[in-house]
Design a protein around this motif. Sequence first.
Motif, PDB file in Angstrom:
ATOM      1  N   VAL A 167       0.874  -1.168   0.000  1.00 56.33           N
ATOM      2  CA  VAL A 167       0.000   0.000   0.000  1.00 56.33           C
ATOM      3  C   VAL A 167       0.913   1.219   0.000  1.00 56.33           C
ATOM      4  N   ILE A 168       0.725   2.095  -0.995  1.00 56.07           N
ATOM      5  CA  ILE A 168       1.703   3.141  -1.292  1.00 56.07           C
ATOM      6  C   ILE A 168       1.002   4.481  -1.455  1.00 56.07           C
ATOM      7  N   ALA A 169       1.694   5.541  -1.096  1.00 52.78           N
ATOM      8  CA  ALA A 169       1.226   6.900  -1.381  1.00 52.78           C
ATOM      9  C   ALA A 169       2.438   7.789  -1.627  1.00 52.78           C
ATOM     10  N   TYR A 170       2.238   8.834  -2.420  1.00 54.31           N
ATOM     11  CA  TYR A 170       3.327   9.744  -2.790  1.00 54.31           C
ATOM     12  C   TYR A 170       3.515  10.825  -1.744  1.00 54.31           C
ATOM     13  N   SER A 171       4.782  11.097  -1.407  1.00 58.82           N
ATOM     14  CA  SER A 171       5.090  12.193  -0.496  1.00 58.82           C
ATOM     15  C   SER A 171       6.549  12.587  -0.661  1.00 58.82           C
ATOM     16  N   ALA A 172       6.788  13.875  -0.857  1.00 59.37           N
ATOM     17  CA  ALA A 172       8.137  14.437  -0.886  1.00 59.37           C
ATOM     18  C   ALA A 172       9.058  13.690  -1.853  1.00 59.37           C
ATOM     19  N   GLN A 173       8.613  13.574  -3.101  1.00 60.46           N
ATOM     20  CA  GLN A 173       9.393  13.010  -4.204  1.00 60.46           C
ATOM     21  C   GLN A 173       9.748  11.519  -4.017  1.00 60.46           C
ATOM     22  N   TYR A 396      14.774  -4.063  -4.862  1.00 58.96           N
ATOM     23  CA  TYR A 396      14.804  -2.642  -5.217  1.00 58.96           C
ATOM     24  C   TYR A 396      13.504  -2.045  -4.721  1.00 58.96           C
ATOM     25  N   ARG A 397      13.547  -1.448  -3.546  1.00 62.42           N
ATOM     26  CA  ARG A 397      12.341  -0.999  -2.875  1.00 62.42           C
ATOM     27  C   ARG A 397      11.641   0.116  -3.650  1.00 62.42           C
ATOM     28  N   THR A 398      10.323   0.130  -3.551  1.00 58.74           N
ATOM     29  CA  THR A 398       9.520   1.135  -4.239  1.00 58.74           C
ATOM     30  C   THR A 398       9.841   2.542  -3.766  1.00 58.74           C
ATOM     31  N   ASP A 399      10.246   2.679  -2.501  1.00 56.40           N
ATOM     32  CA  ASP A 399      10.511   4.009  -1.951  1.00 56.40           C
ATOM     33  C   ASP A 399      11.953   4.459  -2.157  1.00 56.40           C
ATOM     34  N   THR A 400      12.730   3.717  -2.942  1.00 53.57           N
ATOM     35  CA  THR A 400      14.123   4.096  -3.190  1.00 53.57           C
ATOM     36  C   THR A 400      14.289   5.168  -4.261  1.00 53.57           C
ATOM     37  N   PRO A 401      13.656   5.025  -5.451  1.00 49.82           N
ATOM     38  CA  PRO A 401      13.910   6.007  -6.535  1.00 49.82           C
ATOM     39  C   PRO A 401      13.337   7.392  -6.210  1.00 49.82           C
ATOM     40  N   LEU A 402      14.034   8.408  -6.679  1.00 55.20           N
ATOM     41  CA  LEU A 402      13.535   9.768  -6.606  1.00 55.20           C
ATOM     42  C   LEU A 402      12.511   9.973  -7.702  1.00 55.20           C
ATOM     43  N   ILE A 403      11.341  10.462  -7.354  1.00 54.57           N
ATOM     44  CA  ILE A 403      10.243  10.653  -8.311  1.00 54.57           C
ATOM     45  C   ILE A 403      10.093  12.135  -8.603  1.00 54.57           C
TER      46      ILE A 403
END
Length: 407
Positions: A167-173, A396-403
């Motif tokens: 379960v994911i949400a976007y925050s601070a890139q 390769y965790r979902t929260d690793t890359p800069l978006i």
Amino acid sequence: MTRHDPLPTVDRPYLALGLEGSANKLGVGVIRHVPPNGQSSGVEINNAHVDILSNVRHTYVTPPGEGFQPGDTAKHHKHWIVRVVAEAVRSAGLKSIAEVDCICYTKGPGMGAPLQSVSLVARTLSILYKKPLVGVNHCVGHIEMGRTITGAVNPVVLYVSGGNTQVIAYSAQRYRIFGETLDIAVGNCLDRFARVIGLSNDPSPGYNIERAARRGRRLLPLPYTTKGMDVSLAGMLSATEAYTKDSRFVPEKFDDQHGQVGSLANGTQWTGAANNPLRDTEEPEESVQDTDENVITPADLCFSLQEHVFAMLVEITERAMAHIGSRDVLVVGGVGSNQRLQEMMGIMASERGGHVFATDERFCIDNGIMIAHAGLLAYRMGQRTPLEKSTTTQRYRTDTPLIEVCY
């Protein structure tokens, strides 16, 4: 990943070739981002356009009761990838790969050997055609493709596939993970039970579980394990398997004829479904034991497993929505194409005054265009993967890359 200055937004169209091979599905696609003043018949997003020029996929299918091993899957990808790339380029109407701006590939997560076999081809094409490489997080590819196709604006994301449940949400890139599975992924859970009862792997075990569940008439008790925003599925799988040893259980011989396996799938067609659309409108025939209370059928077990698993997923998703104050949810990943999951999630979202956003098999199931799209977004924002760092990783965790947003 190295950083460069972002590319201009409106000067010309940008094209990318994407290669996906993190599991048993080999996908290659070509995508084009068209500036606001350009001509396009694609999807309009924030005054920009996205054209899907080709979406070619080839699936490694094993016999019923067997899973796919990393080595065998890698051999499949090596055998087919030249033909799949050639078909993707031809279908896109390109004269040569030299016309694309960048070559994108799945860096991870996924199965090691298949990832390496595809990344090797991506590096080779990059050198041959002198094109920059962009390594893409597989999970981010699913999310960006889902957001693009559905037009969802900052939803809570439920990412459900064979290897991931988050379960994911976007925050601070970053895409932040609010909850996930503590053991096995939902797709793995369904696939393993499909093997136990002898369901075919063509076109996919999860889809055949979904079809069988429509004939289920009994909701059998199973463990229900949610821990905050996390779930545990291994106990539920073991309990469902235990019912197959019950004296009331009546096995069933399944028909695994689903069309030709191994054909190239392009556009709306999926591997093995050229003459048999994946989403049939007819209800499966009822088995003669369906109404007998002293009998447990495979369909009952499929139905019970789906209902319990999906209820858990709906619960943790709603908890995340309440936590961040969101009313909308986006379902991505291969299991996200399950119509029952979409229905249950839709009921929850509507009760909160929101909506559920989901796509069909073309975009939910692993494909090359999601890698091309996410990679092209990163490329336009100045991100590149140097050849010496074009490795792959199973974790390769979902929260690793800069978006970064370039629309």
